[in-house]
Write a protein that holds these residues in place. Structure first.
Motif, mmCIF file in Angstrom:
data_model
loop_
_atom_site.group_PDB
_atom_site.id
_atom_site.type_symbol
_atom_site.label_atom_id
_atom_site.label_comp_id
_atom_site.label_asym_id
_atom_site.label_seq_id
_atom_site.Cartn_x
_atom_site.Cartn_y
_atom_site.Cartn_z
ATOM 1 N N ILE A 261 49.038 -17.451 14.425
ATOM 2 C CA ILE A 261 49.717 -17.819 12.231
ATOM 3 C C ILE A 261 49.835 -18.694 11.517
ATOM 4 C CG2 ILE A 261 52.135 -17.100 10.606
ATOM 5 C CD1 ILE A 261 51.489 -14.841 13.025
ATOM 6 N N VAL A 262 49.382 -20.058 12.343
ATOM 7 C CA VAL A 262 48.930 -21.408 12.220
ATOM 8 C C VAL A 262 47.024 -21.005 11.525
ATOM 9 C CG1 VAL A 262 48.270 -23.240 12.074
ATOM 10 C CG2 VAL A 262 50.622 -22.627 12.629
ATOM 11 N N THR A 263 46.505 -20.662 12.486
ATOM 12 C CA THR A 263 44.925 -20.395 13.054
ATOM 13 C C THR A 263 44.986 -19.350 11.224
ATOM 14 O OG1 THR A 263 44.971 -20.364 14.888
ATOM 15 C CG2 THR A 263 42.964 -19.411 13.925
ATOM 16 N N LEU A 264 45.411 -18.072 11.493
ATOM 17 C CA LEU A 264 44.647 -17.052 10.648
ATOM 18 C C LEU A 264 45.142 -18.104 9.080
ATOM 19 C CD1 LEU A 264 44.359 -13.859 9.939
ATOM 20 C CD2 LEU A 264 46.288 -13.878 9.163
ATOM 21 N N ILE A 265 46.291 -18.597 8.994
ATOM 22 C CA ILE A 265 46.321 -18.850 7.297
ATOM 23 C C ILE A 265 45.346 -20.138 6.936
ATOM 24 C CG2 ILE A 265 48.205 -20.483 6.498
ATOM 25 C CD1 ILE A 265 50.340 -19.683 7.380
ATOM 26 N N SER A 266 44.812 -20.984 8.318
ATOM 27 C CA SER A 266 43.490 -21.566 8.260
ATOM 28 C C SER A 266 42.525 -21.321 7.724
ATOM 29 C CB SER A 266 44.007 -22.536 9.511
ATOM 30 O OG SER A 266 44.709 -23.521 9.909
ATOM 31 N N VAL A 270 40.290 -22.352 4.663
ATOM 32 C CA VAL A 270 38.770 -22.889 4.549
ATOM 33 C C VAL A 270 38.106 -21.175 4.125
ATOM 34 C CG1 VAL A 270 36.961 -23.057 6.182
ATOM 35 C CG2 VAL A 270 39.481 -23.437 6.768
ATOM 36 N N ALA A 271 38.174 -20.423 4.044
ATOM 37 C CA ALA A 271 37.362 -18.705 3.804
ATOM 38 C C ALA A 271 37.485 -19.303 2.366
ATOM 39 C CB ALA A 271 37.895 -17.246 4.402
ATOM 40 N N VAL A 272 38.508 -19.291 1.216
ATOM 41 C CA VAL A 272 38.551 -18.522 0.058
ATOM 42 C C VAL A 272 37.660 -20.309 -0.941
ATOM 43 C CG1 VAL A 272 40.207 -19.348 -2.066
ATOM 44 C CG2 VAL A 272 40.874 -18.390 -0.189
ATOM 45 N N PRO A 275 33.663 -20.177 2.156
ATOM 46 C CA PRO A 275 32.563 -19.061 2.396
ATOM 47 C C PRO A 275 31.925 -18.067 3.278
ATOM 48 C CG PRO A 275 32.767 -18.925 -0.128
ATOM 49 C CD PRO A 275 33.117 -20.026 0.722
ATOM 50 N N SER A 276 31.113 -18.989 3.474
ATOM 51 C CA SER A 276 29.597 -18.861 3.803
ATOM 52 C C SER A 276 30.320 -20.145 5.896
ATOM 53 C CB SER A 276 28.606 -19.633 3.303
ATOM 54 O OG SER A 276 28.847 -21.420 2.492
ATOM 55 N N LEU A 277 30.845 -20.667 5.510
ATOM 56 C CA LEU A 277 31.430 -21.200 6.763
ATOM 57 C C LEU A 277 32.299 -20.668 7.485
ATOM 58 C CD1 LEU A 277 31.068 -24.258 8.212
ATOM 59 C CD2 LEU A 277 33.427 -25.394 7.029
ATOM 60 N N ILE A 278 33.040 -19.568 7.005
ATOM 61 C CA ILE A 278 34.332 -19.368 7.816
ATOM 62 C C ILE A 278 34.668 -17.981 7.855
ATOM 63 C CG2 ILE A 278 36.078 -20.197 7.804
ATOM 64 C CD1 ILE A 278 36.714 -20.104 10.536
ATOM 65 N N ALA A 279 34.205 -16.684 7.934
ATOM 66 C CA ALA A 279 34.869 -15.273 7.573
ATOM 67 C C ALA A 279 36.700 -14.761 7.390
ATOM 68 C CB ALA A 279 33.760 -14.387 7.804
ATOM 69 N N PRO A 280 36.955 -14.622 6.417
ATOM 70 C CA PRO A 280 38.159 -14.813 6.272
ATOM 71 C C PRO A 280 39.023 -12.951 7.362
ATOM 72 C CG PRO A 280 37.321 -13.693 4.220
ATOM 73 C CD PRO A 280 36.320 -13.721 5.325
ATOM 74 N N GLU A 281 39.908 -13.423 7.606
ATOM 75 C CA GLU A 281 41.234 -12.270 8.369
ATOM 76 C C GLU A 281 41.781 -11.587 7.158
ATOM 77 O OE1 GLU A 281 40.523 -11.272 11.634
ATOM 78 O OE2 GLU A 281 39.807 -13.109 12.487
ATOM 79 N N LYS A 282 41.546 -9.941 7.971
ATOM 80 C CA LYS A 282 41.643 -9.474 6.749
ATOM 81 C C LYS A 282 43.353 -8.387 7.470
ATOM 82 C CE LYS A 282 38.072 -7.543 4.347
ATOM 83 N NZ LYS A 282 36.459 -6.102 4.480
ATOM 84 N N LEU A 283 44.583 -9.099 6.536
ATOM 85 C CA LEU A 283 45.763 -8.551 7.660
ATOM 86 C C LEU A 283 45.941 -7.099 5.878
ATOM 87 C CD1 LEU A 283 48.302 -11.212 7.616
ATOM 88 C CD2 LEU A 283 47.455 -10.169 8.959
ATOM 89 N N THR A 284 46.639 -6.277 6.786
ATOM 90 C CA THR A 284 47.585 -5.069 6.680
ATOM 91 C C THR A 284 49.183 -5.196 6.062
ATOM 92 O OG1 THR A 284 47.649 -3.984 8.558
ATOM 93 C CG2 THR A 284 45.269 -3.678 7.510
ATOM 94 N N ILE A 285 49.985 -4.928 5.387
ATOM 95 C CA ILE A 285 51.480 -4.863 5.993
ATOM 96 C C ILE A 285 52.197 -4.714 6.443
ATOM 97 C CG2 ILE A 285 53.066 -3.707 4.630
ATOM 98 C CD1 ILE A 285 51.795 -4.970 2.533
ATOM 99 N N LEU A 286 51.459 -3.938 7.592
ATOM 100 C CA LEU A 286 51.946 -3.921 9.460
ATOM 101 C C LEU A 286 51.823 -5.375 9.996
ATOM 102 C CD1 LEU A 286 53.512 -2.258 11.534
ATOM 103 C CD2 LEU A 286 50.685 -1.903 12.057
#
Length: 307
Positions: A261-266, A270-272, A275-286
């Motif tokens: 969870i900490v990794t995903l938030i981090s 960083v992606a915000v 954005p050229s350094l690392i791609a963000p993870e996409k989260l659904t409601i599930l």
């Protein structure tokens, strides 16, 4: 053989576990950047070598280096198991990462703290209450929901992808064995002395596989990330080792389960900004509901009263 028992200072054990979670949670970002310039074996060797050097200097200044008498009473076989299995964990994890995706790797490696917790129940005779078993069930359900898409890919994967996943599973098993061996070593040595020996042993094991010359030509970004990875190693594993001194392995493992969870938030943060350094993870409601379940289950296990 007498087994190690915790000091009972659970608040300190919890705080140290949270330090480990935070540092391990942000480590993949720094490693991703560092591996753009260096191979995995050189990065890992450098982390262990710097960790050994810094810890040796710190212990020498405090006159806390392991004495010859203590080393003579240390179970050499158990120490060798801790060194070999932690080194194997690094090798298997990195090789598996090259054959599968980072998301699936993060799912499967979470078997490590779960296996450590179950090992704590079986070997050190720790006990879960009914509330804690329910918390474990909630945590497991949370991971299944949080990584639903990745688990689907895992089931339908073939070839090298499945081999990579198998290597990650083996990495989780080797890490759990290392962690349980380290906890038992606390019977003979303080956690800082154990980590000093483990850092030095792992650095020696990785030495034949390194190519250190590129380190001298790193740009400031990659050099900074490499140094951060090294400092991350000595602080995170130091906090983890000390947490096992004060808290049950099963409780520590529950807190470590929230690391993804900490990794995903981090990664999202960083992606915000970069954005050229690392791609963000996409989260659904599930996925969000799964994340909440993971945190809730971990809290229930970690803070539940012992029988």
């Amino acid at each position: 053989m007498q087994l190690h028992s915790s000091s009972g200072r659970w608040r300190l054990g919890l705080a140290l576990s949270l330090v480990t979670v935070f540092l391990w949670g942000i480590l993949p970002i720094a490693l991703t950047v560092t591996l753009q310039a260096l191979d995995v074996y050189t990065v890992t060797w450098f982390r262990f070598l710097v960790s050994f050097g810094l810890l040796a200097i710190y212990l020498a200044a405090r006159k806390q280096l392991p004495s010859v008498e203590k080393l003579k009473t240390t179970p050499i076989g158990l120490l060798a198991i801790a060194i070999l299995f932690l080194a194997a964990n690094y090798i298997l994890f990195l090789q598996g990462l090259q054959l599968t995706s980072p998301a699936n790797t993060q799912v499967l490696i979470q078997m490590a703290p779960v296996l450590m917790g179950l090992g704590g129940l079986a070997i050190f005779k720790e006990r879960y209450t009914l509330r804690q078993w329910i918390g474990l069930a909630v945590l497991t359900l949370g991971f299944a929901l949080f990584f639903h898409e990745q688990l689907t890919n895992l089931i339908t994967a073939q070839g090298k992808y499945l081999i990579g996943c198998g290597l990650i599973v083996l990495a989780a098993i080797t890490w759990a064995i290392y962690a349980l061996a380290q906890k038992q070593l606390l019977q003979k040595l303080p956690s800082s002395n154990i980590m000093l020996l483990i850092y030095g042993g792992c650095a020696i094991l990785f030495t034949p596989f390194i190519t250190p010359q590129p380190i001298l030509t790193l740009n400031p970004l990659h050099l900074g990330m490499l140094l951060f990875c090294a400092l991350n190693t000595v602080i995170a594993y130091g906090a983890f080792a000390e947490s096992l001194e004060h808290w049950e392995a099963s409780r520590v493992s529950a807190v470590l389960a929230i690391t993804p969870i900490v990794t995903l938030i981090s990664v999202s943060a960083v992606a915000v900004f970069l954005p050229s350094l690392i791609a963000p993870e996409k989260l659904t409601i599930l996925g969000i509901f799964g994340a909440i379940s993971v945190v809730s289950g971990s809290i229930a296990i970690a803070l539940g009263k012992s029988r």
